[in-house]
Scaffold this motif. Structure first.
Motif, PDB file in Angstrom:
ATOM      1  N   ILE A   4       0.873  -1.174   0.000  1.00  0.00           N
ATOM      2  CA  ILE A   4       0.000   0.000   0.000  1.00  0.00           C
ATOM      3  C   ILE A   4       0.908   1.221   0.000  1.00  0.00           C
ATOM      4  CG2 ILE A   4      -1.773   1.295   1.233  1.00  0.00           C
ATOM      5  CD1 ILE A   4      -2.528  -1.341   2.630  1.00  0.00           C
ATOM      6  N   LEU A   5       0.749   2.094  -0.986  1.00  0.00           N
ATOM      7  CA  LEU A   5       1.626   3.257  -1.101  1.00  0.00           C
ATOM      8  C   LEU A   5       1.210   4.374  -0.135  1.00  0.00           C
ATOM      9  CD1 LEU A   5       1.987   3.454  -4.983  1.00  0.00           C
ATOM     10  CD2 LEU A   5       3.561   2.459  -3.339  1.00  0.00           C
ATOM     11  N   ASN A   6       2.207   4.917   0.578  1.00  0.00           N
ATOM     12  CA  ASN A   6       1.981   6.054   1.480  1.00  0.00           C
ATOM     13  C   ASN A   6       2.166   7.377   0.752  1.00  0.00           C
ATOM     14  OD1 ASN A   6       1.541   4.390   3.662  1.00  0.00           O
ATOM     15  ND2 ASN A   6       3.664   4.453   4.341  1.00  0.00           N
ATOM     16  N   GLN A   7       2.901   7.350  -0.357  1.00  0.00           N
ATOM     17  CA  GLN A   7       3.171   8.534  -1.155  1.00  0.00           C
ATOM     18  C   GLN A   7       3.054   8.162  -2.626  1.00  0.00           C
ATOM     19  OE1 GLN A   7       7.030  10.112  -0.264  1.00  0.00           O
ATOM     20  NE2 GLN A   7       6.731   9.989   1.946  1.00  0.00           N
ATOM     21  N   ASP A   8       2.972   9.177  -3.475  1.00  0.00           N
ATOM     22  CA  ASP A   8       3.006   8.924  -4.911  1.00  0.00           C
ATOM     23  C   ASP A   8       4.398   8.424  -5.283  1.00  0.00           C
ATOM     24  OD1 ASP A   8       0.488   9.977  -4.884  1.00  0.00           O
ATOM     25  OD2 ASP A   8       0.955  11.764  -6.050  1.00  0.00           O
ATOM     26  N   VAL A   9       4.449   7.343  -6.054  1.00  0.00           N
ATOM     27  CA  VAL A   9       5.723   6.811  -6.531  1.00  0.00           C
ATOM     28  C   VAL A   9       5.666   6.827  -8.052  1.00  0.00           C
ATOM     29  CG1 VAL A   9       7.284   4.831  -6.567  1.00  0.00           C
ATOM     30  CG2 VAL A   9       5.976   5.338  -4.500  1.00  0.00           C
ATOM     31  N   LYS A  10       6.641   7.514  -8.655  1.00  0.00           N
ATOM     32  CA  LYS A  10       6.668   7.669 -10.107  1.00  0.00           C
ATOM     33  C   LYS A  10       6.698   6.296 -10.777  1.00  0.00           C
ATOM     34  CE  LYS A  10       8.980  10.394 -13.602  1.00  0.00           C
ATOM     35  NZ  LYS A  10      10.048  11.345 -13.872  1.00  0.00           N
ATOM     36  N   SER A  11       5.911   6.123 -11.788  1.00  0.00           N
ATOM     37  CA  SER A  11       5.777   4.918 -12.607  1.00  0.00           C
ATOM     38  C   SER A  11       5.257   3.706 -11.827  1.00  0.00           C
ATOM     39  CB  SER A  11       7.105   4.556 -13.301  1.00  0.00           C
ATOM     40  OG  SER A  11       8.011   3.987 -12.377  1.00  0.00           O
ATOM     41  N   LEU A  12       4.707   3.928 -10.622  1.00  0.00           N
ATOM     42  CA  LEU A  12       4.173   2.811  -9.852  1.00  0.00           C
ATOM     43  C   LEU A  12       2.720   3.066  -9.445  1.00  0.00           C
ATOM     44  CD1 LEU A  12       4.971   0.062  -8.767  1.00  0.00           C
ATOM     45  CD2 LEU A  12       5.722   1.153  -6.680  1.00  0.00           C
ATOM     46  N   GLY A  13       2.447   4.225  -8.865  1.00  0.00           N
ATOM     47  CA  GLY A  13       1.072   4.513  -8.465  1.00  0.00           C
ATOM     48  C   GLY A  13       0.982   5.727  -7.567  1.00  0.00           C
ATOM     49  N   LYS A  14      -0.241   6.043  -7.188  1.00  0.00           N
ATOM     50  CA  LYS A  14      -0.505   7.198  -6.337  1.00  0.00           C
ATOM     51  C   LYS A  14      -0.704   6.754  -4.889  1.00  0.00           C
ATOM     52  CE  LYS A  14      -2.336  10.343  -9.719  1.00  0.00           C
ATOM     53  NZ  LYS A  14      -1.133  11.113  -9.823  1.00  0.00           N
ATOM     54  N   LYS A  15      -0.719   7.730  -3.993  1.00  0.00           N
ATOM     55  CA  LYS A  15      -0.905   7.479  -2.576  1.00  0.00           C
ATOM     56  C   LYS A  15      -2.221   6.737  -2.353  1.00  0.00           C
ATOM     57  CE  LYS A  15      -1.343   9.882   1.808  1.00  0.00           C
ATOM     58  NZ  LYS A  15      -1.289  11.159   2.504  1.00  0.00           N
ATOM     59  N   GLY A  16      -2.172   5.667  -1.557  1.00  0.00           N
ATOM     60  CA  GLY A  16      -3.362   4.886  -1.251  1.00  0.00           C
ATOM     61  C   GLY A  16      -3.600   3.724  -2.198  1.00  0.00           C
ATOM     62  N   ASP A  17      -2.847   3.627  -3.280  1.00  0.00           N
ATOM     63  CA  ASP A  17      -2.996   2.522  -4.219  1.00  0.00           C
ATOM     64  C   ASP A  17      -2.384   1.246  -3.650  1.00  0.00           C
ATOM     65  OD1 ASP A  17      -4.183   4.219  -6.001  1.00  0.00           O
ATOM     66  OD2 ASP A  17      -2.498   4.295  -7.402  1.00  0.00           O
ATOM     67  N   ILE A  18      -2.973   0.109  -4.019  1.00  0.00           N
ATOM     68  CA  ILE A  18      -2.414  -1.189  -3.661  1.00  0.00           C
ATOM     69  C   ILE A  18      -1.760  -1.727  -4.927  1.00  0.00           C
ATOM     70  CG2 ILE A  18      -2.915  -3.514  -2.850  1.00  0.00           C
ATOM     71  CD1 ILE A  18      -5.436  -2.289  -1.508  1.00  0.00           C
ATOM     72  N   VAL A  19      -0.439  -1.956  -4.863  1.00  0.00           N
ATOM     73  CA  VAL A  19       0.297  -2.396  -6.048  1.00  0.00           C
ATOM     74  C   VAL A  19       1.055  -3.687  -5.749  1.00  0.00           C
ATOM     75  CG1 VAL A  19       0.536  -0.105  -7.049  1.00  0.00           C
ATOM     76  CG2 VAL A  19       2.246  -0.894  -5.449  1.00  0.00           C
ATOM     77  N   GLU A  20       1.298  -4.434  -6.793  1.00  0.00           N
ATOM     78  CA  GLU A  20       2.067  -5.677  -6.703  1.00  0.00           C
ATOM     79  C   GLU A  20       3.475  -5.393  -7.219  1.00  0.00           C
ATOM     80  OE1 GLU A  20       2.792  -9.558  -5.825  1.00  0.00           O
ATOM     81  OE2 GLU A  20       0.745  -8.810  -5.722  1.00  0.00           O
ATOM     82  N   VAL A  21       4.481  -5.607  -6.361  1.00  0.00           N
ATOM     83  CA  VAL A  21       5.880  -5.392  -6.735  1.00  0.00           C
ATOM     84  C   VAL A  21       6.693  -6.609  -6.323  1.00  0.00           C
ATOM     85  CG1 VAL A  21       5.778  -2.875  -6.601  1.00  0.00           C
ATOM     86  CG2 VAL A  21       6.375  -4.171  -4.582  1.00  0.00           C
ATOM     87  N   SER A  22       7.895  -6.698  -6.844  1.00  0.00           N
ATOM     88  CA  SER A  22       8.753  -7.821  -6.460  1.00  0.00           C
ATOM     89  C   SER A  22       9.188  -7.661  -5.003  1.00  0.00           C
ATOM     90  CB  SER A  22       9.981  -7.886  -7.370  1.00  0.00           C
ATOM     91  OG  SER A  22      10.811  -6.770  -7.137  1.00  0.00           O
ATOM     92  N   ASP A  23       9.520  -8.782  -4.359  1.00  0.00           N
ATOM     93  CA  ASP A  23       9.897  -8.766  -2.940  1.00  0.00           C
ATOM     94  C   ASP A  23      11.104  -7.876  -2.690  1.00  0.00           C
ATOM     95  OD1 ASP A  23       7.829 -10.482  -2.539  1.00  0.00           O
ATOM     96  OD2 ASP A  23       9.066 -12.274  -2.183  1.00  0.00           O
ATOM     97  N   GLY A  24      12.115  -7.966  -3.532  1.00  0.00           N
ATOM     98  CA  GLY A  24      13.326  -7.180  -3.348  1.00  0.00           C
ATOM     99  C   GLY A  24      13.063  -5.690  -3.485  1.00  0.00           C
TER     100      GLY A  24
END
Length: 148
Positions: A4-24
């Motif tokens: 769950i993103l706490n801040q906007d992350v470029k090329s990943l999503g906005k604050k509050g979005d639930i995203v799937e990323v690699s473990d590392g």
């Protein structure tokens, strides 16, 4: 790993979005820099409660803006401008002057940046000036410009 993103992350999503990323990537970048938290049941519940609260606050702000729009539309602001013999006015009336006059005459707090004037008023007469109170609410203030 779901995050769950706490801040906007470029090329990943906005604050509050639930995203799937690699473990590392999650461990070494997102969690390390506190850009997000792991999407476990506790954090998902917190996110759901926060979104519900934000929605409630947004709805309240919309209602307040609608009520204030009714108050604004029932008022009339009178301003004076100097005018020459040929009918030509000296100077103009800007949004700053309209906001100051509304404060003096009706004790209304209007932000000059929210008063939508395409061009300053340069003539005598009555004008309907739009005021953007909320993205969904625009009030119309009656401004009467008289000769000084």
């Amino acid at each position: 790993m779901k995050v769950i993103l706490n801040q906007d992350v470029k090329s990943l999503g906005k604050k509050g979005d639930i995203v799937e990323v690699s473990d590392g990537y999650a461990r070494n970048f997102i969690l390390a820099k506190k850009l997000g938290v792991e999407a476990n049941s506790s954090n998902l519940n917190d996110l759901k409660l926060k979104k519900a609260n934000d929605e409630k606050i947004a709805q309240q702000q919309l209602e307040d803006a609608r009520e204030y729009a009714k108050v604004i539309e029932s008022k009339k602001v009178v301003l004076k401008i100097k005018q020459g013999e040929s009918g030509k006015t000296f100077g103009s009336i800007s949004s700053k002057e309209i906001a100051a006059a509304a404060k003096d005459q009706h004790d209304m707090e209007l932000d000059k940046k929210k008063i939508v004037l395409k061009d300053p008023i340069k003539s005598v007469g009555t004008f309907q000036v739009p005021i953007k109170l909320h993205p969904k609410v625009t009030a119309s203030l009656q401004v009467s410009v008289e000769e000084e």
